[in-house]
Design a protein around this motif. Structure first.
Motif, PDB file in Angstrom:
ATOM      1  N   LEU A  63       0.833  -1.195   0.000  1.00 62.88           N
ATOM      2  CA  LEU A  63       0.000   0.000   0.000  1.00 62.88           C
ATOM      3  C   LEU A  63       0.873   1.253   0.000  1.00 62.88           C
ATOM      4  N   CYS A  64       0.406   2.264  -0.676  1.00 60.77           N
ATOM      5  CA  CYS A  64       1.163   3.491  -0.913  1.00 60.77           C
ATOM      6  C   CYS A  64       1.502   4.232   0.384  1.00 60.77           C
ATOM      7  N   TRP A  65       2.358   5.256   0.228  1.00 61.30           N
ATOM      8  CA  TRP A  65       2.708   6.224   1.264  1.00 61.30           C
ATOM      9  C   TRP A  65       3.505   5.624   2.421  1.00 61.30           C
ATOM     10  N   GLY A  66       4.068   4.433   2.213  1.00 64.42           N
ATOM     11  CA  GLY A  66       4.787   3.788   3.301  1.00 64.42           C
ATOM     12  C   GLY A  66       3.875   3.138   4.319  1.00 64.42           C
ATOM     13  N   GLN A  67       2.658   2.803   3.907  1.00 67.76           N
ATOM     14  CA  GLN A  67       1.743   2.114   4.814  1.00 67.76           C
ATOM     15  C   GLN A  67       2.058   0.625   4.935  1.00 67.76           C
ATOM     16  N   ARG A  68       2.703   0.074   3.908  1.00 66.51           N
ATOM     17  CA  ARG A  68       3.056  -1.343   3.923  1.00 66.51           C
ATOM     18  C   ARG A  68       4.457  -1.524   3.328  1.00 66.51           C
ATOM     19  N   LEU A 109       9.521 -19.323  -3.504  1.00 65.88           N
ATOM     20  CA  LEU A 109       9.397 -17.869  -3.446  1.00 65.88           C
ATOM     21  C   LEU A 109       7.975 -17.506  -3.051  1.00 65.88           C
ATOM     22  N   SER A 110       7.863 -16.631  -2.089  1.00 65.91           N
ATOM     23  CA  SER A 110       6.544 -16.131  -1.682  1.00 65.91           C
ATOM     24  C   SER A 110       6.687 -14.664  -1.296  1.00 65.91           C
ATOM     25  N   SER A 111       5.562 -13.989  -1.175  1.00 64.24           N
ATOM     26  CA  SER A 111       5.595 -12.581  -0.776  1.00 64.24           C
ATOM     27  C   SER A 111       4.572 -12.327   0.312  1.00 64.24           C
ATOM     28  N   ARG A 112       4.823 -11.278   1.073  1.00 68.47           N
ATOM     29  CA  ARG A 112       3.937 -10.878   2.165  1.00 68.47           C
ATOM     30  C   ARG A 112       4.091  -9.372   2.332  1.00 68.47           C
ATOM     31  N   VAL A 113       3.171  -8.757   3.072  1.00 69.38           N
ATOM     32  CA  VAL A 113       3.311  -7.338   3.391  1.00 69.38           C
ATOM     33  C   VAL A 113       3.303  -7.154   4.897  1.00 69.38           C
ATOM     34  N   LEU A 114       4.097  -6.212   5.355  1.00 72.68           N
ATOM     35  CA  LEU A 114       4.144  -5.835   6.766  1.00 72.68           C
ATOM     36  C   LEU A 114       3.482  -4.470   6.923  1.00 72.68           C
ATOM     37  N   ASN A 115       2.744  -4.289   7.994  1.00 70.30           N
ATOM     38  CA  ASN A 115       1.955  -3.080   8.229  1.00 70.30           C
ATOM     39  C   ASN A 115       2.752  -2.101   9.083  1.00 70.30           C
ATOM     40  N   SER A 116       2.910  -0.878   8.578  1.00 70.76           N
ATOM     41  CA  SER A 116       3.721   0.093   9.305  1.00 70.76           C
ATOM     42  C   SER A 116       3.051   0.611  10.572  1.00 70.76           C
ATOM     43  N   ASN A 117       1.767   0.332  10.751  1.00 71.26           N
ATOM     44  CA  ASN A 117       1.123   0.793  11.990  1.00 71.26           C
ATOM     45  C   ASN A 117       1.418  -0.115  13.182  1.00 71.26           C
ATOM     46  N   THR A 118       2.223  -1.148  12.961  1.00 74.58           N
ATOM     47  CA  THR A 118       2.573  -2.074  14.046  1.00 74.58           C
ATOM     48  C   THR A 118       3.885  -1.696  14.725  1.00 74.58           C
ATOM     49  N   VAL A 119       4.554  -0.653  14.230  1.00 79.87           N
ATOM     50  CA  VAL A 119       5.869  -0.298  14.766  1.00 79.87           C
ATOM     51  C   VAL A 119       5.971   1.211  14.972  1.00 79.87           C
TER      52      VAL A 119
END
Length: 612
Positions: A327-332, A352-362
């Motif tokens: 997600l844009c703006w550094g949200q993920r 090979l796999s992909s995932r996203v990390l949520n910036s609201n957790t840190v």
């Protein structure tokens, strides 16, 4: 000054005994994954793992749009939305450090898929107010360059918004980066040679074998030729994404790349907003994965969507390609997790796999926050300048459903600027109309003091203004096209604002009203037959009459694929942003009074009865 990799690794090792950030959200000193990565071959066998398999991770961001801190310069407050997202590179830096500590700093790369230098008043300030495109000895350091260098990005693809401030500003930004800006399909117009590096290859040392060579190819959006025509015409060309990748992926493989990751500023497979004006698709990442052999992963950008993982089978090889869009703006933050297997002395992708990390957790990384202190303070002072007063609060919230004064304000400013520019010339007697769209549904001009950020928050894009000549019949076509924004709704059916607009995935910025005309939009009718009672100065519009339309450069160049306007005669254009025209207009007037510009000239109806 930005720290180099050695500084980072030394600092990281020195602080590995404790959390890098306070609290449970901080970086773990030693994680199970990091311990496993450090284990020797005997340890791996004891745990049932083949010593021939090794892992690394490629992290990715996209569409950062000038977000460094978790801050909204339009509201002068911490960023907030209904989904409780948080934004900015300071957040991403914390996540990236966590991944690096877990996987090993030497087993991670960090890349971006474009649109970094436009989108906030922070980056606007360093493009226009205190510009970086000045003498290299006196130019300020761009905040995105400062943050991304410190975070040790490996490479970034060009986005279309990189060209909004012109090529000189883009080149000045490029000069400040410690990593390459990639654009295999950004070519010099004079010779069709790449104007930016097409790709970069980085080595990752894995135990038990040679270094893995990771090739990163950068591709940008062909739509730049339309959206930033004034900045790139005659200077650069932007051919198709799939066509360009067919040339360069084999070159990466020939150069020894064991793995190919594409940073692609192009959505998955959404519709093309510019129609058939170009022979190449706007959103071609899925087609890229399907049609070009040799790609392992695609970091997708441009569409501002969150897609943790999408698997696409290449039609030529039958191999699965992994795509991800954070997600844009550094949200993920996207993580492509590679597991490599040694095969006769050569590394092959085992999984090979992909995932996203949520910036609201840190929390934000204090290192990045500290870097931004001076620049952030300057921009906060800039946006809080008082430019006038308003007699009453003006909100844009209802703009998708009714004619509201705040949109009329945009139209009035644009019309006034064009009328002044045409005064005394051959087109001075033509009536001037103006196009406007509800860019930002949260924009509010408060009653009382009006600050620069209030006007900037109303007009969030760096669009400039043009004047085009259209006939009455063409304007009706223009409005009919715009009215496709609404879903069809039968008379008497319940009205739900949540589902009424954005039909066919039409974004708010592609819904135009025209200031100076009066008309109804009958949403009970099918697309193409909705504009009724179209009039000018109280009389039905003459289909053959000529009008001047004040229109932003995005629309004038074909953005949104509206009919007629891109081909219409251009009689004037300005290089200054519409936002600045609005600020100047308010300063000159002193007081924003809706009685000066509000018209209530259009409405939604069903069979002649108002919807609201």
């Amino acid at each position: 000054m930005p720290l180099n990799r050695r500084d980072f690794v030394t600092r990281s090792a020195a602080t590995a005994a404790g959390a890098a950030l306070a609290g449970s959200a901080g970086l773990a000193a030693v994680s199970p994954a990091a311990a496993a990565a450090a284990a020797g071959p005997d340890d791996a066998r004891a745990k049932g793992k083949s010593p021939k398999k090794q892992a690394f991770t490629v992290m990715g961001t996209t569409d950062l749009h000038g977000r460094v801190l978790n801050w909204d310069y339009f509201t002068d407050a911490v960023y907030a939305d209904k989904a409780h997202n948080e934004v900015g590179l300071a957040k991403i830096s914390t996540l990236a450090k966590q991944v690096r500590e877990e996987k090993g700093w030497d087993r991670t790369l960090l890349i971006d898929a474009g649109d970094t230098i436009q989108g906030t008043q922070l980056t606007y300030y360093y493009a226009r107010v205190d510009p970086i495109a000045t003498d290299a000895d006196t130019a300020p350091e761009h905040p995105m360059a400062l943050a991304m260098n410190t975070m040790e990005y490996t490479a970034a693809a060009l986005g279309n918004h990189e060209f909004n401030y012109g090529i000189d500003t883009l080149r000045a930004y490029e000069e400040q980066l410690d990593f390459p800006l990639l654009g295999a399909n950004a070519l010099h117009a004079k010779n069709d040679k790449p104007a930016f590096p097409p790709y970069v290859i980085r080595k990752i040392k894995l135990s038990g074998g040679p270094a893995v060579k990771v090739g990163i190819l950068g591709l940008t959006n062909p739509g730049i030729a339309i959206w930033d025509k004034a900045n790139v015409s005659g200077k650069m060309t932007f051919p198709g994404i799939v066509e360009t990748a067919r040339i360069w992926v084999p070159k990466l493989k020939a150069a020894g790349a064991d793995v190919v990751v594409v940073a692609c500023h192009s959505g998955m497979d959404e519709a093309t907003s510019y129609g058939d004006q170009l022979p190449w698709a706007e959103n071609a990442s899925v087609a890229l994965a399907e049609q070009v052999a040799g790609i392992d992963a695609v970091l997708v950008g441009h569409a501002h969507k969150e897609i943790a993982q999408r698997l696409v089978v290449n039609k030529e090889t039958g191999r699965t390609v992994v795509l991800s869009e954070p997600l844009c703006w550094g949200q993920r933050l996207t993580c492509f997790d590679f597991e490599m297997e040694l095969d006769n002395g050569t590394w092959k992708v085992a999984s090979l796999s992909s995932r996203v990390l949520n910036s609201n957790t840190v929390p934000e990384d204090p290192e990045i926050v500290d870097l931004m202190t001076d620049q952030h303070k300057k921009v906060v002072e800039y946006v809080n300048q008082v430019i006038g007063t308003a007699k009453t609060e003006l909100s844009i919230a209802e703009a998708p459903f009714k004619d509201v004064p705040i949109i009329d304000l945009i139209g009035r400013v644009q019309a006034d600027v064009v009328k002044a520019a045409l005064a005394g010339g051959q087109y001075a007697k033509l009536p001037v109309l103006a196009q406007a769209a509800p860019f930002n549904r949260t924009a509010v001009i408060p009653a009382g003091q009006v600050k620069l950020r209030d006007a900037a928050g109303l007009y969030i894009y760096e669009n400039t203004l043009e004047a085009r000549v259209l006939t009455g019949a063409q304007l009706k076509d223009y409005l009919e096209f715009s009215a496709r924004y609404y879903n069809q709704l039968a008379p008497g059916a319940p009205v739900d604002k949540a589902t009424l607009t954005n039909a066919q995935n039409t974004p708010d910025y592609n819904y135009d009203s025209v200031y100076g005309l009066s008309y109804d939009i009958d949403i009970a009718q099918p697309i193409g037959s909705r504009i009724v009672n179209l009039s000018f100065e109280g009389k039905p519009i003459d289909p053959t009459a000529q009008f001047v339309l004040a229109v932003n450069n995005y629309r004038a160049n074909g953005g949104g694929n509206f009919p007629h306007v891109a081909a219409a005669q251009k009689i004037w254009a300005n290089s200054d942003e519409i936002r600045n025209a609005m600020i100047a207009w308010v300063k000159a007037k002193g007081v924003i009074d809706p009685a000066d510009f509000a018209t209530e000239s259009w409405r939604l109806v069903r069979a002649g009865r108002p919807v609201f």
